[in-house]
Write an enzyme that holds these catalytic residues in place. Structure first.
Site, short mmCIF file in Angstrom:
data_model
loop_
_atom_site.label_atom_id
_atom_site.label_comp_id
_atom_site.label_asym_id
_atom_site.label_seq_id
_atom_site.Cartn_x
_atom_site.Cartn_y
_atom_site.Cartn_z
N GLU A 1 -4.66 -10.05 2.49
CA GLU A 1 -5.60 -10.13 3.49
C GLU A 1 -6.54 -10.47 3.46
O GLU A 1 -7.78 -10.73 4.64
CB GLU A 1 -6.73 -8.24 3.41
CG GLU A 1 -5.23 -7.16 3.74
CD GLU A 1 -4.32 -6.42 3.30
OE1 GLU A 1 -3.39 -5.72 2.79
OE2 GLU A 1 -4.07 -7.36 1.84
N GLU B 1 0.98 -1.42 0.20
CA GLU B 1 0.00 -0.06 0.18
C GLU B 1 0.30 1.21 -0.02
O GLU B 1 0.46 2.18 -0.88
CB GLU B 1 -0.57 0.23 1.38
CG GLU B 1 -1.46 0.85 1.10
CD GLU B 1 -2.39 1.54 2.69
OE1 GLU B 1 -2.93 2.05 3.23
OE2 GLU B 1 -2.74 -0.21 3.28
#
Length: 283
Positions: A148, A128
């Site tokens: 995730e 990210e």
């Protein structure tokens, strides 16, 4: 170079100045693969806010100590928050945390270039952060993943990660990373997904990133920062015309057109010499 005094910080990050005008920020939890902690986030935020406002620093390079760039969030701490009923607080934090994961993934105010030197694995929030960097140099043995879904959580820590990856790689490739959750190689991140600029041997990651920083500081800092602002505006604008007008009206653009550096650049060209750039005025 004048003695620079960055904000006080813990030993979870390292701050140095490898060459004039360049900040090097290293995540320093190698035994935990540089997994992000609240302390590390606060340290990064303080240092990058200071970097943004220090006229003599023009480029930042971020990297990790040890064999990983950043393993993402501390899932042990996250589990404890969830078990303690912290879900609502987590969601509120995502909205309020305008700088995003590690104070980097959603950072928008800075118009100074940030280069990621990805020395090893980057997972979850680690990916990210590099998605919001301007340039990414990665080790040829680095693995990158957004895993995730494998842990029952959603890749929204940075808010813009999913739409940003979709814009860069396209819907299908973004879905491959996000829905399968499997790691990809640095080569695939460069050649297929398009969010790594250059893949190099491990020993060349940081030297290459610093060389690119050196190339940037050969250019006018006013022009560079105005150009980055244009790219940031374009990433959030609905049309080319809106982006052009917003950029012309930006503080960085107005400064570039009235700075000593624009005169110096044009004068140096006519005199057939190398420009001698000055630090930009504070915005």
């Amino acid at each position: 170079m004048a003695l620079l005094q960055p904000p006080a910080h813990s030993d979870e990050i390292k701050v140095s100045f490898p060459k004039e005008h360049v900040l090097l920020l290293a995540f320093n939890r190698p035994k935990s693969l540089n997994a992000m902690t609240p302390t590390m986030t606060d340290d990064i935020k303080a240092v990058l806010n200071w970097f943004d406002n220090e006229p003599s620093l023009w480029v930042a390079v971020i990297t990790g100590e040890g064999r990983a760039f950043c393993a993402g969030a501390d899932l042990v701490a996250w589990h404890k928050r969830q078990a303690g009923g912290g879900a609502e607080a987590d969601q509120k934090h995502l909205i309020e945390d305008v700088d995003g994961f590690g104070s980097i993934s959603r950072r928008y105010p800075t118009s100074k270039p940030i280069i990621a030197a990805v020395n090893g694995g980057a997972y979850g929030g680690g990916v990210e952060m590099l998605l919001n960097c301007d340039l990414v140099i990665a080790s040829e043995d680095a693995k990158l993943a957004l895993p995730e879904v494998k842990r029952g959580v959603v890749a929204v820590q940075g808010g813009e990660r999913m739409p940003r990856l979709s814009r860069i790689a396209g819907h299908q490739l973004a879905s491959e990373m996000l829905l399968l959750g499997n790691p990809i190689t640095a080569k695939d991140a460069a050649m297929r997904f398009g969010f790594v600029n250059k893949v190099v041997p491990p020993a060349e990651v940081l030297p290459t990133a610093l060389a690119w920083a050196g190339a940037i500081i050969e250019n006018s800092p006013d022009a560079v920062q105005s150009t980055k602002r244009a790219l940031l505006i374009a990433s959030r604008s609905g049309s080319v015309e809106e982006a052009v007008v917003a950029h012309v009206n930006s503080k960085e653009s107005k400064r570039a057109f009235t700075s000593e550096n624009i005169q110096e650049g044009l004068k140096a060209f006519n005199e057939k010499r190398k420009p001698a750039w000055k630090n930009p005025a504070k915005l």
